[in-house]
Design an enzyme around this catalytic site. Structure first.
Site, PDB file in Angstrom:
ATOM      1  N   ASN A  66       0.841  -1.190   0.000  1.00  0.00           N
ATOM      2  CA  ASN A  66       0.000   0.000   0.000  1.00  0.00           C
ATOM      3  C   ASN A  66       0.880   1.244   0.000  1.00  0.00           C
ATOM      4  OD1 ASN A  66      -2.761  -0.956   0.067  1.00  0.00           O
ATOM      5  ND2 ASN A  66      -2.228  -1.886   2.034  1.00  0.00           N
ATOM      6  N   GLU A 103      10.374  13.955  -8.896  1.00  0.00           N
ATOM      7  CA  GLU A 103       9.660  12.965  -9.710  1.00  0.00           C
ATOM      8  C   GLU A 103       9.221  13.632 -11.010  1.00  0.00           C
ATOM      9  OE1 GLU A 103       7.339  13.961  -6.805  1.00  0.00           O
ATOM     10  OE2 GLU A 103       9.011  13.356  -5.557  1.00  0.00           O
ATOM     11  N   SER A 134       5.544  13.868  -0.334  1.00  0.00           N
ATOM     12  CA  SER A 134       6.481  14.814  -0.952  1.00  0.00           C
ATOM     13  C   SER A 134       7.706  14.889  -0.075  1.00  0.00           C
ATOM     14  CB  SER A 134       5.866  16.192  -1.029  1.00  0.00           C
ATOM     15  OG  SER A 134       5.920  16.819   0.250  1.00  0.00           O
ATOM     16  N   SER A 135       8.810  15.055  -0.554  1.00  0.00           N
ATOM     17  CA  SER A 135       9.723  14.244  -1.306  1.00  0.00           C
ATOM     18  C   SER A 135      11.137  14.507  -0.813  1.00  0.00           C
ATOM     19  CB  SER A 135       9.651  14.573  -2.806  1.00  0.00           C
ATOM     20  OG  SER A 135       8.359  14.330  -3.317  1.00  0.00           O
TER      21      SER A 135
END
Lengths: 160, 160, 160
Positions: free
Chosen positions: A38, A100, A43-44
């Site tokens: 799952n 990303e 963010s990141s």
């Protein structure tokens, strides 16, 4: 803390065709080796001193904090790509930055963009980059395709 | 419980230009003071008796449950705004409601809308509103810009 | 583990009109009985031996891992639907698969699609499906409407 801070991370990517865009995404997760978990999108940031490891099997159904890029398409013949980059600072007490990026285009182009994005993010922080790592994948769509690139955050207790 | 329920919260906002929409979003997070954390997006409740505090520094790389609005644009000259509102009930054993809104338009307009959204949500719950707080930010796009407004949930152990 | 793995799950659905799309979504959550919680969206696995239960009240403001489909529309008269399906494997030590789907169209059509999506995902895993359960909801938009179908993951300590 509400949620524990991860101590390890790894990069994966995958691509797949599927019955629907979500099935193709699911197939891309499977091909990346994280299909039975799952993913909790975040963010990141790579926490300070978080260690890069090779991909490890994750417990089925586990809730896994992940920064990822994905794209799906149903345009036959189209090339789609996803990439993630991690910029790590010279000073180990600073966090690293994940970027990303997904789009139409080749793996080479999309990966180059995401690497620049990570370097730009470090510049904005006025931090010197020591290492820049990335992973990317491309896919030529047949009917319905998807690509995924991900940075999976995890913790040491789960690593054999 | 799978994830602990937060006990404190604070509101922040920020705006930035960036190399790409994601870089601009990253810059907006930095300008809001939450740029080196891992936001985990959630829908959108203040737990009962959760306390409003001034923004505190978050541990780098921490996983932070956050309700937020954000928007990016690459249309030079466009005004974009993001806002969040929190409606708190008269009865302290009820939860509060967070609403998020972003769009083209001024801070004043977007903030007014999000405040009405929070009041409407309380009406739907047939709960009287005791306090209505909000934060908003606007940005005039140069090349690629983003705005962000957020309600960050956190817990007491992390607050010095 | 960063976040604990859930041990129980249940299915809910709801629909609502609202002042804005987000208010309609909020109303759909309320009508589904999960409106005063903080949904943390995840992709989309039922952990092995996780048990299906009837919906239980969730603590207000709790952070709840949820796989969900939702859609909103402001086109008066339009029929919108959301559905989720869970495919459970013959072998109890394997995880189950959740699929989500929303769109214009009737509950019957959207639910049929999401059920096929779940079966396709099991085929891709080369796992036999023992049970296939699903829930769906449709709504005819008046001004601004939303539908939601969700699989909520939870744990035994919270169940009286």
């Amino acid at each position: 803390m509400i949620i524990e801070t991860p101590t390890h991370y790894f990069l994966v990517s995958g691509a797949s065709e599927g019955f629907t865009p979500l099935n193709a995404f699911d197939g891309a997760l499977l091909s990346a080796g994280i299909g039975d978990t799952n993913l909790v999108k975040m963010s990141s940031i790579v926490p300070p001193r978080c260690q890069l490891i090779s991909p490890v099997p994750l417990p089925p159904g586990a809730l896994v904090p992940t920064a990822y890029a994905s794209i799906s398409s149903d345009i036959s013949g189209e090339i789609i790509s996803s990439a993630v980059a991690v910029a790590l600072p010279k000073e180990p007490h600073y966090p690293g930055l994940i970027m990303e990026y997904s789009g139409r285009g080749t793996k080479v182009d999309i990966e180059e963009t995401v690497r620049r994005m990570a370097l730009e993010g470090m510049k904005l922080r006025m931090r010197e980059t020591k290492d820049l790592i990335s992973i990317a994948v491309e896919h030529k769509v047949q009917k319905v395709g998807a690509t995924l690139a991900a940075v999976v955050l995890w913790d040491r207790d789960e690593i054999g």
